[in-house]
Design a protein around this motif. Structure first.
Motif, PDB file in Angstrom:
ATOM      1  N   ALA A 101       0.836  -1.205   0.000  1.00 49.20           N
ATOM      2  CA  ALA A 101       0.000   0.000   0.000  1.00 49.20           C
ATOM      3  C   ALA A 101       0.866   1.248   0.000  1.00 49.20           C
ATOM      4  CB  ALA A 101      -0.930  -0.002   1.208  1.00 49.20           C
ATOM      5  N   ALA A 102       1.936   1.256   0.801  1.00 49.09           N
ATOM      6  CA  ALA A 102       2.836   2.406   0.831  1.00 49.09           C
ATOM      7  C   ALA A 102       3.553   2.572  -0.500  1.00 49.09           C
ATOM      8  CB  ALA A 102       3.842   2.246   1.956  1.00 49.09           C
ATOM      9  N   THR A 103       3.928   1.473  -1.123  1.00 55.82           N
ATOM     10  CA  THR A 103       4.589   1.535  -2.426  1.00 55.82           C
ATOM     11  C   THR A 103       3.660   2.113  -3.484  1.00 55.82           C
ATOM     12  OG1 THR A 103       5.952  -0.367  -1.865  1.00 55.82           O
ATOM     13  CG2 THR A 103       5.732   0.151  -4.191  1.00 55.82           C
ATOM     14  N   ILE A 104       2.419   1.668  -3.486  1.00 55.18           N
ATOM     15  CA  ILE A 104       1.454   2.146  -4.477  1.00 55.18           C
ATOM     16  C   ILE A 104       1.169   3.626  -4.271  1.00 55.18           C
ATOM     17  CG2 ILE A 104      -0.956   1.937  -5.192  1.00 55.18           C
ATOM     18  CD1 ILE A 104      -0.614  -1.113  -4.693  1.00 55.18           C
ATOM     19  N   VAL A 105       1.010   4.062  -3.029  1.00 54.65           N
ATOM     20  CA  VAL A 105       0.762   5.482  -2.748  1.00 54.65           C
ATOM     21  C   VAL A 105       1.956   6.319  -3.206  1.00 54.65           C
ATOM     22  CG1 VAL A 105       0.502   7.174  -0.887  1.00 54.65           C
ATOM     23  CG2 VAL A 105      -0.870   5.097  -0.893  1.00 54.65           C
ATOM     24  N   GLY A 106       3.162   5.841  -2.947  1.00 53.51           N
ATOM     25  CA  GLY A 106       4.359   6.571  -3.384  1.00 53.51           C
ATOM     26  C   GLY A 106       4.443   6.690  -4.891  1.00 53.51           C
ATOM     27  N   LEU A 107       4.132   5.604  -5.590  1.00 54.69           N
ATOM     28  CA  LEU A 107       4.169   5.650  -7.047  1.00 54.69           C
ATOM     29  C   LEU A 107       3.095   6.573  -7.613  1.00 54.69           C
ATOM     30  CD1 LEU A 107       4.905   1.910  -7.856  1.00 54.69           C
ATOM     31  CD2 LEU A 107       6.450   3.864  -8.114  1.00 54.69           C
ATOM     32  N   VAL A 108       1.930   6.599  -6.983  1.00 59.04           N
ATOM     33  CA  VAL A 108       0.866   7.508  -7.432  1.00 59.04           C
ATOM     34  C   VAL A 108       1.302   8.955  -7.235  1.00 59.04           C
ATOM     35  CG1 VAL A 108      -1.468   8.312  -6.915  1.00 59.04           C
ATOM     36  CG2 VAL A 108      -1.024   5.877  -7.151  1.00 59.04           C
ATOM     37  N   LEU A 109       1.898   9.259  -6.083  1.00 57.80           N
ATOM     38  CA  LEU A 109       2.378  10.628  -5.845  1.00 57.80           C
ATOM     39  C   LEU A 109       3.464  11.010  -6.843  1.00 57.80           C
ATOM     40  CD1 LEU A 109       2.470  10.716  -1.939  1.00 57.80           C
ATOM     41  CD2 LEU A 109       0.912  11.960  -3.451  1.00 57.80           C
ATOM     42  N   LEU A 110       4.371  10.090  -7.123  1.00 54.91           N
ATOM     43  CA  LEU A 110       5.426  10.355  -8.107  1.00 54.91           C
ATOM     44  C   LEU A 110       4.828  10.620  -9.494  1.00 54.91           C
ATOM     45  CD1 LEU A 110       8.425  10.461  -8.862  1.00 54.91           C
ATOM     46  CD2 LEU A 110       8.293   8.003  -9.278  1.00 54.91           C
ATOM     47  N   ALA A 111       3.849   9.823  -9.867  1.00 52.48           N
ATOM     48  CA  ALA A 111       3.200  10.019 -11.164  1.00 52.48           C
ATOM     49  C   ALA A 111       2.492  11.369 -11.225  1.00 52.48           C
ATOM     50  CB  ALA A 111       2.215   8.888 -11.427  1.00 52.48           C
ATOM     51  N   LEU A 112       1.844  11.764 -10.128  1.00 55.85           N
ATOM     52  CA  LEU A 112       1.156  13.054 -10.111  1.00 55.85           C
ATOM     53  C   LEU A 112       2.135  14.212 -10.243  1.00 55.85           C
ATOM     54  CD1 LEU A 112      -1.533  12.414  -7.350  1.00 55.85           C
ATOM     55  CD2 LEU A 112      -1.880  12.559  -9.820  1.00 55.85           C
ATOM     56  N   VAL A 113       3.305  14.090  -9.644  1.00 57.74           N
ATOM     57  CA  VAL A 113       4.324  15.138  -9.773  1.00 57.74           C
ATOM     58  C   VAL A 113       4.853  15.169 -11.201  1.00 57.74           C
ATOM     59  CG1 VAL A 113       6.656  15.825  -9.059  1.00 57.74           C
ATOM     60  CG2 VAL A 113       4.976  15.167  -7.344  1.00 57.74           C
ATOM     61  N   LEU A 114       5.104  13.999 -11.773  1.00 59.98           N
ATOM     62  CA  LEU A 114       5.678  13.933 -13.113  1.00 59.98           C
ATOM     63  C   LEU A 114       4.728  14.458 -14.189  1.00 59.98           C
ATOM     64  CD1 LEU A 114       7.590  10.536 -12.974  1.00 59.98           C
ATOM     65  CD2 LEU A 114       8.537  12.846 -12.892  1.00 59.98           C
ATOM     66  N   ILE A 115       3.408  14.248 -14.004  1.00 54.00           N
ATOM     67  CA  ILE A 115       2.476  14.736 -15.019  1.00 54.00           C
ATOM     68  C   ILE A 115       2.003  16.157 -14.735  1.00 54.00           C
ATOM     69  CG2 ILE A 115       1.720  12.431 -15.676  1.00 54.00           C
ATOM     70  CD1 ILE A 115      -0.822  12.840 -14.076  1.00 54.00           C
ATOM     71  N   GLY A 116       2.436  16.734 -13.601  1.00 52.75           N
ATOM     72  CA  GLY A 116       2.167  18.132 -13.346  1.00 52.75           C
ATOM     73  C   GLY A 116       0.928  18.428 -12.539  1.00 52.75           C
ATOM     74  N   VAL A 117       0.259  17.405 -12.020  1.00 47.91           N
ATOM     75  CA  VAL A 117      -0.928  17.640 -11.200  1.00 47.91           C
ATOM     76  C   VAL A 117      -0.526  18.299  -9.889  1.00 47.91           C
ATOM     77  CG1 VAL A 117      -2.846  16.513 -10.000  1.00 47.91           C
ATOM     78  CG2 VAL A 117      -2.180  15.739 -12.279  1.00 47.91           C
ATOM     79  N   ILE A 118       0.575  17.845  -9.312  1.00 42.29           N
ATOM     80  CA  ILE A 118       1.113  18.452  -8.093  1.00 42.29           C
ATOM     81  C   ILE A 118       2.258  19.357  -8.527  1.00 42.29           C
ATOM     82  CG2 ILE A 118       2.285  18.018  -5.903  1.00 42.29           C
ATOM     83  CD1 ILE A 118       0.859  15.345  -5.754  1.00 42.29           C
TER      84      ILE A 118
END
Length: 45
Positions: free
Chosen positions: A22-39
């Protein structure tokens, strides 16, 4: 309140495994959001 049925090693390991994934998936989602510019990068230290 007594604990008549303590968790077995397999039950305890399964819980930790799920928390790790669960922690790994949350981290990957946050990384993806930063990379696509949402965050915005200003929020990332």
């Amino acid at each position: 309140m007594s604990n008549e049925h303590p968790p077995t090693v397999a039950e305890h390991t399964r819980t930790a495994f799920n928390e790790d994934w669960a922690a790994t998936i949350v981290g990957l989602v946050l990384l993806a959001l930063v990379l696509i510019g949402v965050i915005p990068t200003g929020l990332v230290p």
